[in-house]
Enzyme design. Structure first.
Site, PDB file in Angstrom:
ATOM      1  N   ARG A  32      34.696 -24.592  48.425  1.00 16.70           N
ATOM      2  CA  ARG A  32      35.842 -25.263  49.045  1.00 16.70           C
ATOM      3  C   ARG A  32      35.590 -25.369  50.540  1.00 16.70           C
ATOM      4  O   ARG A  32      34.651 -24.779  51.050  1.00 16.70           O
ATOM      5  CB  ARG A  32      37.141 -24.500  48.753  1.00 16.70           C
ATOM      6  CG  ARG A  32      36.971 -22.995  49.031  1.00 16.70           C
ATOM      7  CD  ARG A  32      38.147 -22.329  49.577  1.00 16.70           C
ATOM      8  NE  ARG A  32      38.550 -22.868  50.849  1.00 16.70           N
ATOM      9  CZ  ARG A  32      37.975 -22.565  52.015  1.00 16.70           C
ATOM     10  NH1 ARG A  32      36.950 -21.745  52.082  1.00 16.70           N
ATOM     11  NH2 ARG A  32      38.424 -23.095  53.132  1.00 16.70           N
ATOM     12  N   ASP A 222      40.591 -31.750  57.225  1.00 15.48           N
ATOM     13  CA  ASP A 222      39.988 -32.331  56.020  1.00 15.48           C
ATOM     14  C   ASP A 222      39.838 -33.841  56.137  1.00 15.48           C
ATOM     15  O   ASP A 222      38.990 -34.439  55.490  1.00 15.48           O
ATOM     16  CB  ASP A 222      40.823 -31.974  54.788  1.00 15.48           C
ATOM     17  CG  ASP A 222      40.584 -30.528  54.416  1.00 15.48           C
ATOM     18  OD1 ASP A 222      41.229 -29.649  55.024  1.00 15.48           O
ATOM     19  OD2 ASP A 222      39.722 -30.273  53.559  1.00 15.48           O
TER      20      ASP A 222
HETATM   21  O1  MRU Z   1      41.705 -26.373  49.865  1.00 14.28           O
HETATM   22  P1  MRU Z   1      40.601 -25.921  50.762  1.00 14.28           P
HETATM   23  O2  MRU Z   1      40.451 -24.451  50.815  1.00 14.28           O
HETATM   24  O3  MRU Z   1      39.300 -26.641  50.465  1.00 14.28           O
HETATM   25  O4  MRU Z   1      41.058 -26.393  52.188  1.00 14.28           O
HETATM   26  C1  MRU Z   1      40.228 -26.179  53.293  1.00 14.28           C
HETATM   27  C2  MRU Z   1      40.884 -26.480  54.575  1.00 14.28           C
HETATM   28  O5  MRU Z   1      41.985 -26.964  54.636  1.00 14.28           O
HETATM   29  C3  MRU Z   1      40.078 -26.269  55.814  1.00 14.28           C
HETATM   30  O6  MRU Z   1      40.919 -25.950  56.867  1.00 14.28           O
HETATM   31  C4  MRU Z   1      39.326 -27.564  56.093  1.00 14.28           C
HETATM   32  O7  MRU Z   1      38.422 -27.866  55.075  1.00 14.28           O
HETATM   33  C5  MRU Z   1      38.672 -27.658  57.385  1.00 14.28           C
HETATM   34  S1  MRU Z   1      37.572 -26.375  57.843  1.00 14.28           S
HETATM   35  C6  MRU Z   1      36.106 -26.661  57.222  1.00 14.28           C
END
Ligand code: MRU
Length: 335
Positions: A32, A222
């Site tokens: 993730r 993201d």
């Molecule tokens: O659902 P996830 O755990 O993949 O979400 C990740 C995030 O929201 C992070 O803050 C995001 O990917 C940016 S940091 C690399």
């Protein structure tokens, strides 16, 4: 890849052999974090090339398109996933080599994406570390460290770099309900780096901000629109609102590959809604907490409008408002 669902209790490295396994790992959050799923998808496409039964290039390209659709459909919000696949497909479309040569070529490209991610994150970390002052207490949301990227991380990379530069900092780690990326993963990483921290419940951030007990807020992204609206882990918007109300600076840290130049308005970013069970299946001392038959909503991300951000930290430097116009060059695939 590390199975992030098992941390911090168990550090288990899993091996994946097919693009379907990679797609499943992204969907179920074995891996993730926006840059990490982009790199994983790129390797997934390289695996798809290796397993394709096509004898000619058009057949292989059709197989790759289909695999890319499967990989892309796993998680809709982080644009890095689509970005990495687009870059991989551009190589497959332009390089006229044998199907077996293409498998090697795509593996090289996936490795390049992974290597560039580390170099980019280190640049971002150096750019952002200057924003942190000796003695700062920083609120951090979700997990944005080495686990969320190929290495180093985005917002957590900035924090790590500041610590490495000898600045005395303290991190307030939002636990990040419902999957607890903060309490499980960020706390685990900070422990590895020797950076002092306290885990706080997500709702406690406003208390620390209103009492002058935190000087900066850092989170990742993201997907970022062309005007600087930032989609990030759900809870980022409320955190930014509370920081803004208390005049505490808020910085989003991300590589340029996270900018979606086709969108202006953050409301147009697709927000993944995950299964209700992630919210409902809470147990305290082995006892289920919510009433039988309870229902839930579970948006995985929210959007912080550009007006709430103090600055955007990228590998090209820190952008101060307005964000729009600071970038004119979306990623171009090599011819
Ligand atoms: O659902 P996830 O755990 O993949 O979400 C990740 C995030 O929201 C992070 O803050 C995001 O990917 C940016 S940091 C690399």
């Amino acid at each position: 890849m590390i199975d992030q669902r098992l941390l911090p209790r168990d550090l288990v490295v899993v091996s994946l052999d097919t693009y379907q396994e990679v797609a499943d790992a992204i969907k179920t959050m074995v891996v993730r974090g926006a840059p990490a799923i982009g790199a994983a998808a790129a390797f997934g496409l390289a695996l798809a090339a290796r397993s394709s039964a096509a004898h000619d290039l058009p057949g292989l390209r059709a197989d790759l398109q289909q695999a890319a659709e499967v990989l892309k459909s796993t998680r809709p919000t982080a644009v890095n996933l689509a970005w990495a696949l687009k870059r991989m497909l551009a190589v497959a479309e332009t390089d006229a080599i044998s199907p077996s040569g293409m498998a090697d070529r795509l593996l090289t490209e996936a490795q390049a994406i992974a290597d560039e991610d580390v170099a980019t994150n280190q640049k971002m970390a150096r750019c952002g570390a200057g924003l942190i002052e000796d003695g700062d207490t920083i609120i951090h949301h979700c997990n944005t460290g080495s686990l969320a990227t190929v290495d180093w991380g985005t917002a957590l990379g900035v924090i790590r770099m500041a610590h490495q530069m000898g600045k005395h900092i303290h991190v307030l780690v939002d636990e990040t309900r419902p999957r607890l990326q903060g309490a499980r993963l960020t706390a685990w990483e900070l422990g590895q780096y020797g950076i002092p921290y306290d885990i706080i419940s997500d709702g406690a951030a406003g208390y620390f901000l209103s009492r002058g007990l935190a000087q900066k807020v850092f989170f990742g992204a993201d997907r970022v629109t062309a005007r600087g609206d930032v989609a990030n882990k759900v809870g980022s918007y409320m955190l930014a609102l509370a920081a803004h109300d208390n005049r505490v600076p808020v910085y989003a840290v991300f590589p340029i590959s996270t900018v979606d130049f086709s969108l202006q308005n953050g409301e147009d970013i697709p927000i993944e809604e995950r299964e209700a069970g992630e919210v409902l299946d809470i147990e305290v001392r082995g006892v289920k907490v919510v009433p039988e038959g309870a229902s839930a909503r579970n948006p995985a991300f929210d959007v912080t409008p550009h007006r709430l951000l103090t600055g955007w930290v990228t590998e090209r430097g820190v952008i101060w408002p307005p964000f729009e116009g600071a970038f004119v060059q979306p990623y171009q695939a090599q011819p």
